[in-house]
Motif scaffolding. Structure first.
Motif, PDB file in Angstrom:
ATOM      1  N   LEU A   1       0.847  -1.191   0.000  1.00 53.39           N
ATOM      2  CA  LEU A   1       0.000   0.000   0.000  1.00 53.39           C
ATOM      3  C   LEU A   1       0.887   1.247   0.000  1.00 53.39           C
ATOM      4  CD1 LEU A   1      -3.048   0.594   0.066  1.00 53.39           C
ATOM      5  CD2 LEU A   1      -2.863   0.784   2.536  1.00 53.39           C
ATOM      6  N   GLY A   2       0.630   2.158  -0.916  1.00 50.17           N
ATOM      7  CA  GLY A   2       1.469   3.332  -1.064  1.00 50.17           C
ATOM      8  C   GLY A   2       0.972   4.568  -0.345  1.00 50.17           C
ATOM      9  N   GLU A   3      -0.235   4.509   0.219  1.00 49.66           N
ATOM     10  CA  GLU A   3      -0.811   5.670   0.895  1.00 49.66           C
ATOM     11  C   GLU A   3      -1.742   5.215   2.006  1.00 49.66           C
ATOM     12  OE1 GLU A   3      -2.913   7.628  -2.256  1.00 49.66           O
ATOM     13  OE2 GLU A   3      -4.225   5.931  -2.614  1.00 49.66           O
ATOM     14  N   ASP A   4      -1.921   6.069   3.012  1.00 47.07           N
ATOM     15  CA  ASP A   4      -2.875   5.763   4.074  1.00 47.07           C
ATOM     16  C   ASP A   4      -4.265   5.691   3.451  1.00 47.07           C
ATOM     17  OD1 ASP A   4      -1.279   7.905   6.555  1.00 47.07           O
ATOM     18  OD2 ASP A   4      -0.796   5.886   5.909  1.00 47.07           O
ATOM     19  N   THR A   5      -5.044   4.665   3.836  1.00 49.65           N
ATOM     20  CA  THR A   5      -6.339   4.433   3.202  1.00 49.65           C
ATOM     21  C   THR A   5      -7.401   4.132   4.258  1.00 49.65           C
ATOM     22  OG1 THR A   5      -5.211   3.519   1.279  1.00 49.65           O
ATOM     23  CG2 THR A   5      -7.543   3.052   1.471  1.00 49.65           C
ATOM     24  N   ALA A   6      -8.541   4.793   4.155  1.00 52.43           N
ATOM     25  CA  ALA A   6      -9.667   4.551   5.049  1.00 52.43           C
ATOM     26  C   ALA A   6     -10.603   3.548   4.386  1.00 52.43           C
ATOM     27  CB  ALA A   6     -10.402   5.857   5.332  1.00 52.43           C
ATOM     28  N   THR A   7     -10.850   2.428   5.074  1.00 51.22           N
ATOM     29  CA  THR A   7     -11.743   1.408   4.509  1.00 51.22           C
ATOM     30  C   THR A   7     -13.045   1.278   5.293  1.00 51.22           C
ATOM     31  OG1 THR A   7     -10.741  -0.387   5.780  1.00 51.22           O
ATOM     32  CG2 THR A   7      -9.792   0.090   3.619  1.00 51.22           C
ATOM     33  N   GLY A   8     -13.289   2.141   6.250  1.00 55.99           N
ATOM     34  CA  GLY A   8     -14.535   2.111   7.002  1.00 55.99           C
ATOM     35  C   GLY A   8     -14.463   1.223   8.228  1.00 55.99           C
ATOM     36  N   GLU A   9     -15.525   1.281   9.013  1.00 56.76           N
ATOM     37  CA  GLU A   9     -15.601   0.524  10.265  1.00 56.76           C
ATOM     38  C   GLU A   9     -15.742  -0.974  10.015  1.00 56.76           C
ATOM     39  OE1 GLU A   9     -15.214   1.913  13.289  1.00 56.76           O
ATOM     40  OE2 GLU A   9     -14.883   3.787  12.245  1.00 56.76           O
ATOM     41  N   ALA A  10     -15.391  -1.749  11.026  1.00 56.33           N
ATOM     42  CA  ALA A  10     -15.472  -3.206  10.948  1.00 56.33           C
ATOM     43  C   ALA A  10     -16.922  -3.667  10.852  1.00 56.33           C
ATOM     44  CB  ALA A  10     -14.810  -3.830  12.166  1.00 56.33           C
ATOM     45  N   PRO A  11     -17.164  -4.840  10.225  1.00 49.88           N
ATOM     46  CA  PRO A  11     -18.527  -5.373  10.150  1.00 49.88           C
ATOM     47  C   PRO A  11     -19.117  -5.556  11.554  1.00 49.88           C
ATOM     48  CG  PRO A  11     -17.038  -6.614   8.737  1.00 49.88           C
ATOM     49  CD  PRO A  11     -16.195  -5.679   9.543  1.00 49.88           C
ATOM     50  N   GLY A  12     -20.410  -5.308  11.666  1.00 51.49           N
ATOM     51  CA  GLY A  12     -21.091  -5.452  12.950  1.00 51.49           C
ATOM     52  C   GLY A  12     -21.123  -4.167  13.750  1.00 51.49           C
ATOM     53  N   SER A  13     -20.500  -3.108  13.242  1.00 45.78           N
ATOM     54  CA  SER A  13     -20.477  -1.839  13.972  1.00 45.78           C
ATOM     55  C   SER A  13     -21.742  -1.022  13.715  1.00 45.78           C
ATOM     56  CB  SER A  13     -19.243  -1.026  13.584  1.00 45.78           C
ATOM     57  OG  SER A  13     -19.320  -0.654  12.219  1.00 45.78           O
ATOM     58  N   GLY A  14     -22.555  -1.463  12.764  1.00 41.13           N
ATOM     59  CA  GLY A  14     -23.771  -0.736  12.442  1.00 41.13           C
ATOM     60  C   GLY A  14     -23.558   0.393  11.453  1.00 41.13           C
ATOM     61  N   VAL A  15     -22.312   0.563  11.006  1.00 39.96           N
ATOM     62  CA  VAL A  15     -21.984   1.617  10.053  1.00 39.96           C
ATOM     63  C   VAL A  15     -21.709   0.974   8.700  1.00 39.96           C
ATOM     64  CG1 VAL A  15     -20.366   3.477   9.513  1.00 39.96           C
ATOM     65  CG2 VAL A  15     -20.989   3.029  11.883  1.00 39.96           C
ATOM     66  N   THR A  16     -22.309   1.523   7.656  1.00 36.21           N
ATOM     67  CA  THR A  16     -22.041   1.006   6.318  1.00 36.21           C
ATOM     68  C   THR A  16     -20.642   1.432   5.894  1.00 36.21           C
ATOM     69  OG1 THR A  16     -24.375   1.185   5.759  1.00 36.21           O
ATOM     70  CG2 THR A  16     -22.830   0.984   3.927  1.00 36.21           C
ATOM     71  N   ALA A  17     -19.817   0.471   5.561  1.00 34.94           N
ATOM     72  CA  ALA A  17     -18.436   0.767   5.174  1.00 34.94           C
ATOM     73  C   ALA A  17     -18.309   0.765   3.663  1.00 34.94           C
ATOM     74  CB  ALA A  17     -17.494  -0.279   5.774  1.00 34.94           C
ATOM     75  N   VAL A  18     -17.742   1.813   3.151  1.00 41.65           N
ATOM     76  CA  VAL A  18     -17.459   1.913   1.729  1.00 41.65           C
ATOM     77  C   VAL A  18     -15.977   2.238   1.605  1.00 41.65           C
ATOM     78  CG1 VAL A  18     -17.944   3.129  -0.422  1.00 41.65           C
ATOM     79  CG2 VAL A  18     -19.765   2.750   1.241  1.00 41.65           C
ATOM     80  N   ALA A  19     -15.234   1.316   1.065  1.00 40.38           N
ATOM     81  CA  ALA A  19     -13.792   1.524   0.931  1.00 40.38           C
ATOM     82  C   ALA A  19     -13.484   2.235  -0.371  1.00 40.38           C
ATOM     83  CB  ALA A  19     -13.067   0.190   0.987  1.00 40.38           C
TER      84      ALA A  19
END
Length: 141
Positions: free
Chosen positions: A68-86
């Motif tokens: 990985l060449g850059e810091d990347t946000a992939t969202g919260e872990a499954p089960g957190s109630g937040v929809t993750a979109v990487a």
């Protein structure tokens, strides 16, 4: 008197490459739900086509790997109630890296066996530079 200038954001470049010549940069679609992934983490391609941080067991000769060449946000872990979109991220499919700058998931260090597998895919490492002092004296009679 009010300040006219201030720091709004800051970008800190991470020095991963020992030699920028020959680095093969690609874009990888990251799998959602892995939180924030730091630059320099080895990623592997899953059967779904999405990329995830590699654990030790994922670094095999049959895996497609990249750094990985850059810091990347992939969202919260499954089960957190937040929809993750990487998001897609820039990664190196091949290149010469600074030894110690590349890690596995959760910051785990690479072993010699991992480096052999990465070398087969074009990801190589420079030797660490030593700052230890040595004596250059000739001994004997």
């Amino acid at each position: 008197m009010k300040s006219m200038y201030s720091v709004i954001g800051r970008s800190n470049m991470k020095n991963l490459l020992a030699d920028p010549q020959g680095a093969d940069v690609i874009a990888i679609p990251c799998e959602p739900g892995h939180g924030d992934i730091a630059a320099g983490v080895v990623m592997f391609r899953k059967e779904s086509g999405l990329w995830a941080p590699a654990e030790s067991a994922n670094v095999t000769s049959g895996s497609q790997l990249a750094v990985l060449g850059e810091d990347t946000a992939t969202g919260e872990a499954p089960g957190s109630g937040v929809t993750a979109v990487a998001e897609d991220a820039g990664a190196y499919r091949a290149g010469r890296f600074i030894d110690g700058a590349v890690t596995l998931a959760a910051g785990a260090a690479l072993t010699a066996a991992h480096k052999v597998i990465l070398r087969m895919q074009g990801i190589v490492f420079n030797q660490k530079e030593s700052t230890a002092t040595f004596t250059n004296a000739v001994t004997g009679s």
